[in-house]
Every structure is written in structure tokens, then in C-alpha cells.
Design a protein around this motif. Structure first.
Motif, PDB file in Angstrom:
ATOM      1  N   THR A 155      -0.453  -6.343  -3.986  1.00 12.48           N
ATOM      2  CA  THR A 155       0.434  -5.509  -4.498  1.00 12.48           C
ATOM      3  C   THR A 155       1.136  -4.154  -3.625  1.00 12.48           C
ATOM      4  O   THR A 155       0.357  -3.961  -2.461  1.00 12.48           O
ATOM      5  N   GLY A 156       2.158  -3.690  -3.813  1.00 10.94           N
ATOM      6  CA  GLY A 156       2.832  -2.559  -3.318  1.00 10.94           C
ATOM      7  C   GLY A 156       2.966  -2.890  -1.620  1.00 10.94           C
ATOM      8  O   GLY A 156       3.306  -3.867  -1.262  1.00 10.94           O
ATOM      9  N   GLY A 157       2.281  -2.083  -0.875  1.00 14.03           N
ATOM     10  CA  GLY A 157       2.451  -2.189   0.779  1.00 14.03           C
ATOM     11  C   GLY A 157       1.504  -3.258   1.082  1.00 14.03           C
ATOM     12  O   GLY A 157       1.997  -4.116   2.160  1.00 14.03           O
ATOM     13  N   ALA A 158       0.810  -4.029   0.482  1.00 17.47           N
ATOM     14  CA  ALA A 158       0.260  -5.353   0.632  1.00 17.47           C
ATOM     15  C   ALA A 158       1.195  -6.561   0.674  1.00 17.47           C
ATOM     16  O   ALA A 158       0.929  -7.515   1.336  1.00 17.47           O
ATOM     17  N   THR A 159       2.281  -6.294   0.285  1.00 18.32           N
ATOM     18  CA  THR A 159       3.404  -7.494   0.013  1.00 18.32           C
ATOM     19  C   THR A 159       4.287  -7.349   1.179  1.00 18.32           C
ATOM     20  O   THR A 159       5.132  -8.404   1.431  1.00 18.32           O
ATOM     21  N   GLN A 160       4.296  -6.277   2.269  1.00 18.62           N
ATOM     22  CA  GLN A 160       5.119  -6.189   3.128  1.00 18.62           C
ATOM     23  C   GLN A 160       4.539  -7.190   4.345  1.00 18.62           C
ATOM     24  O   GLN A 160       3.427  -6.822   4.768  1.00 18.62           O
TER      25      GLN A 160
END
Length: 913
Positions: free
Chosen positions: A362-367
């Protein structure tokens, strides 16, 4: 930026001091007291070492700001980098008298006029630091005090780095230091290999206590005292507000109010740290699935029989032309190809699928990427770590009649360094040298009272891949006849943006399925049956066991000669080549718990997870087995000379992977040391010269270019572009094939055009030479087993860009054997077929000239494309240069390329106890 004049720096320091005083910090002047040299030092001033960039790896928040704004650094942050780098320019004129210009004295103790400070964190220990390097000299009146001081000094010098690695060892780096893509990549790579739970870590402590006798009990007591010292420093640093500034940058401490927490250390943290070190430098083997895929590709291309022969010739299990550390005629058979392989579990073509690791991002982990580089290099584990070297000459061939050694580990170039220097003196402990940050209960590589030791990564095969047959569903497997569930291991990491890492808030979950045969790596089918491929190494769940061997190496009552040294090395379960020198003897021993395989098992390929093919004596509950006895490990005493650069250990000893053939980086050392020994009268400076001459040499230029030119010159070269390129390469070869500046600080190479041509030519040459005969599928599969190229500027290579280490991995041997076959020269262990031009000299020559002309036309800006480290496109020197990769908030200067160890010793003991 304003010029950094002495007055301006002084003003900055005064301002920082005033700010600290305002926060309640008292600045205490160093204590200068006498601290005489130790009387138990038998080196007579002839022991030296160096560990760039510097001993000090801690910087406060104010220090980090000073570095970013004004370029200032805390004392001893970079003071060993200059002497280390300058050896490349000065080694040709080196003498024994000038060694001290490039190495520091590693004598015991600190002369009274060189004492910078003395700290006594407890009444039974003092930590004396010298003016030149700031190395801690720890002296205890009790053993517990000595270890307490070691922990205190380690935290003084490497607390932040120790904290990083204990979180890496738990797969929790992003939660601790931010969600940068590099942080996530690193923790994922490590946790996939060693997905330990807290119970697993504690079990290793319990195992050591219950199964290692009195030395194990002593080791745990030492470790606890060490941890107590670390925690004492944490308390003092927090109260005194001089803790590492990275805690402020990552949000663990508040830079204004000082609110926050630095978690104390505990024994299981040391197990986590040890597992990181073991994963980096002390393992070997694995990769059997990739090997199987290239074997299947060879069989698809040539048929089963011929395809297997072709694959075996590229595998080079026991190449007769490979340079070996042991060359006295003895042999140490290990894992030869079985005559009739049993239990082989090759995947069905096209069925192999990697096991997923990351879920619920989720969030920054998807970058996929982020501006933050991460606090540790993302490829720290995925890249190969075969970089250390050793050169030893026995007493019979030296000028003094005493052995000489120049040796050290190459642990990469970081700021601060992964290793730290220390001296330990106390009851049962007497040593000086390097230890991994957080593992400094004992000196791990260094010197004792009258002996010195070092290691290179051996990486022999102690890891096997098993195919476990699935039953019931994808999470159950057959184990010794029963359908049993896999163990599901999970780790959830989440983070918020920090001053050091702007990655948006995010989280993700890692998941590993673990079996008795280790963690699942791939899914596939074998003969139509659904399987999971797992990986099991002998040191899995036993990272702490090596502490016994290190304890013995530090004990002057235990090590007193070559035999006792080898006994200590035998008690280290990591895969290392260990080297020893005192005033009388040299010695070598290959350590590691080498499991005894079942008869007929081919350790180079996957095997069925069935009782018949298990390691002999294997106990899956604690992962122990029968191991090959000490006598079967490569070893030697007083061979005329030893060299090691992660090359083959001994005849008969099967390489763990591809690449131990006729041309290896080790040849650069072997040729030079062999010539010194033949001439006789070897000195310390002569051996250092041999090391550094090899460190500046392009392996392709020295060992392959002569044959390439012989093929090309078998007929007149007429094309003007080809003529120019051949002339450039010929001149470079005649000059010694060096990659070295024309003058100190010039940042320009001699024979720069030839070097550019070689860098551009090599990958084109290999592809042109081999791909037509192998076919695209097999060529691609084999390049997955062994990279084609690892020149200093090859950012795509196994060790990454700006890493120093070069020419460990490449198709050097394949090209050498193939070209000699074309030229009609004798070849032992040839390739199963001749590839260059189908074996025809004229056709081979056409391929070489065509690819050479293509390479010569490639502009420098393409060969050296520039990167985010600060190198501009076309800057050859910068592309090769070594960068001290930052592991904290302070950065250090880049240096010119040298292919040599990070920590290095030069020793010649004139006397013995």
C-alpha cells in the motif's frame, strides 16, 4: 559555496559547541596519560594494517549538517583513505622503510606521546585511542571488562550501522529506516534467504549454550558483556546528546527536544547480525535451478548426451588448468560429478516460476522507485562478494628467513566501513585487527601476539536445492512419506516519511513458506508432478556456531603454531579460506560445514526431497548433519607460497558455481608471486608491490589480449579503423595492460583509447564468438549462470558500479580455451566444441575484427554513460572510480580504481614466544 578557510571551520566548530552547551552537553578535553606498548608483542614493528575510509563511523546531527553544508567531517572519518588510495601511484618505488606511508602500525598498545584519549566506561577496562587513527585499544583487568569495553567502543564507532544490520537481520529495515525502494529490496533479498523468527534467533543462542561445551558458555558470557557495553554507551549517548544523528534523520529521536528511544541490544540481536555477515560472506552453493535450466537448454540444442557434455565443459567443475591455492601436488576431492546421478529432479521445460515474496503493498510500497537511495545498497546481498585476497611466502624464500604475508578481506567500500578496527587485551584475549560492526566480541581478522591470520571468501558448495513433491494443495508437501503442512512465515513492514527518506507512507507484507528442506524459492513440475524447489544450507540456523573458532583465534593460550591455527579455523562453519603466518610457519585451511551427500547425488543440480537423497545424518529439527572430516578440507602448512583471490582451493575440489577455469583473477597474483619466489629473497615491500601491480591490471589485457592479437595478426590487417584499434591494443598490452592514471590526480588513464576499446569490445566479442554456435537460448541461459563481463566500470556486473572489485566473474576462461583451440595450442579440459568461427582460424579472425571495428566506433559517452554518483558521460576515470557508498549521514571522497582488499595487513614476525 564559501571557501572552507581554517577561520571559517573554527567558527563553525565554535557555533556547534555553543549549541551543544546550550543543550546541556559538556565538552571534555581528552585525557593524555601514558599507555606503554604491550610487552607481549612479537612483531617488532613489522606489522601494519589499513582500513579506509577511517575508524570513526558515528556522527551527531550537528556533524551531519556540517558535512552537508560545509563539507566538514568528524575526526578519523576519512584519514585512512588517502594513504590507501596513494599506494597505486607509489608502489613501484616502495621499500620496507616506506610501507608506513601507506599502512598504519598494528603494534599492540599506544605510545604515551600518541595517546589521544583514555575512557574508562567501567572500573575494569580502559579504552585508549591513538592520535593518528582513533583506533580503540581496549584493555581489561577482567575478561568481562574487556568485552564490556569492546561493546562500548563498537557503539562509539558504529552504533547506527549496528542498528541497521540487526534490523536487516530481522527483515525490518524499512520499518526502521524508511520505505525507500533500496531498503525494501535489501530486506526482501535477505529475508528470503534467512526468514528467522524471534524463536529461531533464541534457538541459536540456546543451541550454543547446550552444545558447545565450556567455550560455548564462555562465548555467551563474552557476548552478554559485549551487549552490556553497547547498552551502556547508548544510555550515555542519549543522556549526553551525542548519539548518531541518523536517529534524528529517521525520526527515532527529536533533534530539538531529544525525545525518542534507541532500543537496547540483546543477545538475539547478535544472532541477527551474525546471520547478515554469514549471508554476505560465508555461504556457498545454491543456484541449482538456474544450472538446471542451462543444462536443459544445452540438451535441447544438442541432444541429451552431447548437450550434457557441452554443459559440463562450461560448468568447469574441476578444471585442470585452474589456478589453485594448493599447488604442492596434493588433492582434496569434493563433490565430483557422480558416474550415475541419483535422485535428480530437473524441472519440466517452461514450468519454473519464482515464489512470490511481497503481498498487500500500500501507499509508498507500490512505488517502483523513489528519490531516496536507501540507507544501505539495495544489492548488498544479491551481488556476489568474492573480493578478498591473500599473498604469503614461506620462510625458505624470504630475505629475512621469516614468512611474509600481505592479506585481507574485501568487504566493499562504504562510509562508514562494515568492518572496524580494535585491539583487545584481557584475560584469555590478546589480538588486534578488524571485526564486523556489532560482532566485535573478538577480532575476526588480524594478529595475535606472534601470529597473524586472514581470510578470503571460499564459497564452496554447502547449499542444496530440493524438489519437494506437493500433496493436498500448494502448501503441503511429502516429507519422508507423510503429507505435512509448510510453515507460513510473515513479516509486515510499515513506515512514515522522515527527514532522510521522503518515500510516502506505506506498508507491505513479506511471506515465505518454509519446509524441513528450507524456504521455498520456486514452483515447478518435475515429470508432471507439482513440486516446490527449496534451498537448504548447512549454516542455516547455525550462524552463531562460528563464534567458537573466533574465540580460539583470539586466545594466545590456544593458537601458538600452524596446527593450532588450523584447529581454530576448523571450528568456523562459514565458508572461508583461512591463512596464517608467524615467524616460522605459514598455513592454510578451508573452513565450512560441508555436508556429506548421499551416494550418487549431484550437488550441482536439484535433487528430490526424499530420505534416500538427504544429507547423511541429517536432523531436520535442528539442521545438523554429518560433515566431511577436517582431513578432507583443503589445507597445507609451509607450501612455498600461497595466493588466493577467491579462486579454486585445490585440485579435485569442485567449484560451487561457474567460472573457475584457465583464466581467473587469481592468475594475476599467482604469476607475480611465483616469479618472486623463484628469484628468492622476498621482502614485505616486494610482496606489497606484487599485490598492487595485480590490483591495477586488466585481466583481459594480460591473459587474453595476446591470443586475441595472435588470431588477428594471422593475416595482414588493412582496414584503417581496425589498424588503429590493433595498434592501440598492442601498445597497451606491451605497457602491462594497466588501468592507471598518467600522474597522481590526473584523472586520465594512460592508453585510455585502448582501454575504452577493450571495454566496448569484450561483450561484443563474447557474443560474436559464442552465440552463433550456442544459439540464443543456450547462450542466454549460460550468461545467467556466469556474467560475461566485470570490468571496473561495469555497473551491470555482479558487484555493481564503483565497487572496486573487478574481474572475478566473466567468460575469461571460455574465451581463452576457445581461442587456443582455434590457434591449435594445447588445451587441458577444453570446451566440448570450438565456437569462434566454427573452429576455423580465418572465420574466427573475421569475427574478432568485425566486433573490434564495431567497438572502436562506440563513443566514450556510450561506453561510460555517466551515473547518479556524479560521473559525467564519457568520464572513463570516474566510471572506474571507487565510491565509499554512504551507510550514514556523512559522505567520503571517491578514489581511483584499485582491485585490492578493503582491510589489509602486511606482516613479518621476527620472533616467537
Amino acid at each position: 559555496m564559501p571557501l572552507r578557510t581554517p577561520r571559517r571551520i573554527g567558527t563553525l566548530k565554535a557555533a556547534v559547541a555553543a549549541a551543544l552547551l546550550a543543550l546541556g552537553v559538556t565538552l571534555v578535553a581528552p585525557v593524555s596519560v601514558g599507555h606503554a606498548a604491550e610487552t607481549n608483542d612479537y612483531c617488532g614493528g613489522q606489522c601494519s594494517d589499513i582500513l579506509p575510509p577511517g575508524e570513526n563511523g558515528n556522527a551527531t546531527f550537528a556533524d551531519i549538517l556540517g558535512n552537508k553544508v560545509f563539507g566538514t567531517r568528524p575526526d578519523h572519518t576519512m584519514d585512512q583513505l588517502g594513504p590507501y588510495a596513494s599506494l597505486a601511484d607509489n608502489y613501484p618505488n616502495l621499500t620496507d622503510a616506506t610501507i608506513s606511508n601507506f599502512f598504519n602500525s598494528s603494534s599492540f598498545g599506544v605510545p604515551s606521546d600518541q595517546v589521544a584519549s583514555v575512557t574508562s566506561p567501567r572500573s575494569d577496562v580502559t579504552i585508549t585511542r591513538d592520535k593518528k587513527t582513533g583506533v580503540p585499544h581496549i584493555k581489561g583487568t577482567t575478561r568481562s571488562g574487556t568485552e564490556f569495553g569492546a561493546g562500548y567502543a563498537a557503539a562509539q564507532d558504529r552504533l547506527w550501522l549496528m542498528d541497521l544490520f540487526r534490523h536487516v537481520g530481522r527483515g525490518e529495515l524499512s520499518s526502521f529506516a524508511g520505505g525507500a525502494a533500496a531498503n525494501r529490496g535489501l530486506e526482501q533479498e535477505f529475508w528470503r534467504q534467512a526468514p528467522y523468527t524471534e524463536q529461531d534467533l533464541q534457538a541459536q543462542v540456546d543451541w550454543l549454550a547446550a552444545n558447545s561445551g565450556p567455550r560455548g558458555q564462555q562465548a555467551l558470557a563474552d557476548a552478554q558483556s559485549y551487549v552490556d557495553g553497547v547498552n551502556a554507551y547508548i544510555t550515555a549517548a542519549v543522556n549526553g546528546r551525542y548519539f548518531p544523528g541518523e536517529y534524528d534523520l529517521t525520526g527515532h529521536m527529536d533533534p530539538v527536544t531529544n525525545a525518542g528511544t534507541i532500543e537496547p541490544f540483546k543477545l538475539t540481536d547478535l544472532i541477527a547480525l551474525a546471520s547478515v555477515v554469514g549471508a554476505l560472506f560465508g555461504t556457498g552453493g545454491g543456484g541449482e535451478v538456474q544450472s538446471a535450466l542451462s543444462l536443459l537448454a544445452a540438451q535441447q540444442k544438442y541432444g541429451v548426451d552431447q548437450g550434457t557434455k557441452v554443459w559440463e565443459s562450461f560448468r568447469e567443475r574441476d578444471d585442470p588448468e585452474a589456478v589453485s591455492t594448493i599447488h604442492d601436488g596434493s588433492s582434496f576431492p569434493y563433490l565430483p560429478k557422480p558416474a550415475g546421478p541419483q535422485g535428480q529432479a530437473l524441472p519440466d521445460p517452461g514450468s519454473v516460476v519464482p515464489e512470490p515474496l511481497v503481498y498487500d503493498a500500500t501507499g509508498g510500497a507500490t512505488q517502483a522507485t523513489t528519490k531516496s537511495p536507501g540507507v544501505l545498497p539495495a544489492n548488498l546481498f544479491s551481488t556476489h562478494k568474492g573480493m578478498s585476497n591473500a599473498l604469503l611466502v614461506s620462510a625458505a624464500h624470504t630475505a629475512s628467513g621469516h614468512p611474509i604475508a600481505v592479506f585481507g578481506p574485501q568487504t566493499g567500500y562504504f562510509a562508514p566501513q562494515l568492518l572496524m578496527l580494535q585491539e583487545l587485551q584481557g584475560p584469555g584475549i590478546s589480538a588486534r585487527g578488524a571485526s564486523f560492526a556489532g560482532m566485535g566480541m573478538y577480532v575476526e581478522l588480524g594478529r595475535g601476539q606472534d601470529y597473524a591470520w586472514s581470510a578470503t571468501s571460499a564459497s564452496q558448495d554447502v547449499t542444496d536445492t530440493y524438489a519437494v513433491e506437493l500433496c493436498q494443495d500448494a502448501t503441503h508437501y511429502l516429507f519422508h512419506g507423510s503429507c505435512v503442512p509448510m510453515e507460513k512465515l510473515e513479516r509486515t513492514n510499515s513506515w512514515q516519511p522522515t527527514l532522510a527518506d521522503s518515500t510516502p507512507a506505506g506498508s507491505y507484507r513479506m511471506q515465505v513458506w518454509r519446509t524441513a528442506y528450507g524456504p521455498v524459492e520456486y514452483r515447478a513440475t518435475v515429470g508432471g508432478k507439482a513440486v516446490a524447489y527449496t534451498q537448504l544450507r548447512s549454516s542455516y540456523r547455525h550462524e552463531a556456531d562460528s563464534i567458537i573458532g573466533f574465540q580460539e583465534l583470539n586466545d594466545p593460550g590456544f593458537v601458538h603454531d600452524a596446527a593450532s591455527f588450523q584447529q581454530a579455523a576448523q571450528n568456523i562453519n562459514y565458508t572461508f579460506n583461512w591463512f596464517y603466518a608467524d615467524s616460522r610457519q605459514t598455513a592454510y585451511y578451508n573452513s565450512g560445514t560441508n555436508p556429506v551427500r548421499a551416494p550418487g547425488v549431484d550437488a550441482s543440480l536439484p535433487v528430490w526431497g526424499q530420505a534416500a537423497y538427504d544429507w547423511r545424518g541429517w536432523d531436520p529439527t535442528v539442521n545438523t548433519a554429518d560433515y566431511t572430516p577436517a582431513a578432507q578440507h583443503p589445507q597445507s602448512v609451509d607450501q612455498d607460497y600461497y595466493i588466493s583471490w577467491n579462486n579454486k582451493q585445490a585440485p579435485g575440489f569442485t567449484a560451487a558455481g561457474f567460472g573457475d577455469g584457465s583464466v581467473h583473477r587469481g592468475n594475476l597474483l599467482d604469476d607475480r608471486v611465483k616469479a618472486l619466489v623463484k628469484a628468492g629473497g622476498v621482502t614485505r615491500s616486494a610482496l606489497v608491490k606484487a599485490m598492487d601491480d595485480a590490483a591495477l591490471t586488466d585481466l583481459r589485457g594480460e591473459d587474453l589480449l595476446p591470443d586475441l592479437l595472435q588470431v588477428i595478426n594471422s593475416a595482414p590487417v588493412t582496414d584503417p579503423a581496425e589498424v588503429t584499434a590493433v595498434q592501440q591494443l598492442t601498445a597497451w598490452s606491451a605497457a602491462g595492460s594497466k588501468r592507471h592514471e598518467t600522474s597522481p590526480g590526473s584523472h586520465a588513464y594512460g592508453n585510455a583509447a585502448a582501454i575504452r576499446v577493450m571495454d566496448a569490445w569484450w561483450p561484443l566479442l563474447i557474443q560474436g564468438e559464442f552465440q552463433p554456435g550456442l544459439g540464443s537460448d543456450l547462450y542466454t541461459a549460460l550468461t545467467a549462470n556466469l556474467t560475461v563481463d566485470e570490468s571496473p566500470s561495469a555497473g551491470h556486473g555482479p558487484t555493481g558500479a564503483h565497487a572496486g572489485s573487478s574481474f572475478q566473474y566473466g567468460w575469461w576462461s571460455y574465451a581463452d580455451k576457445d581461442l587456443r583451440q582455434v590457434l591449435g595450442k594445447p588445451v587441458q579440459g577444453p570446451l566440448a566444441q570450438t565456437y569462434c568461427g566454427g573452429g576455423q582460424l580465418a572465420a574466427c579472425r573475421d569475427i574478432l575484427l568485425t566486433t573490434l571495428k564495431q567497438a572502436a566506433a562506440v563513443p566514450a559517452s556510450t561506453v561510460y554513460p555517466g551515473d547518479d554518483s556524479g560521473c559525467s558521460a564519457g568520464d572513463q576515470w570516474c566510471a572506474d572510480s571507487i565510491v565509499q557508498r554512504p551507510l550514514g549521514g556523512v559522505t567520503d571522497d571517491r578514489i581511483a580504481w584499485q582491485n585490492r582488499p578493503t582491510f589489509q595487513q602486511v606482516v613479518e614476525f621476527p620472533s616467537h614466544r
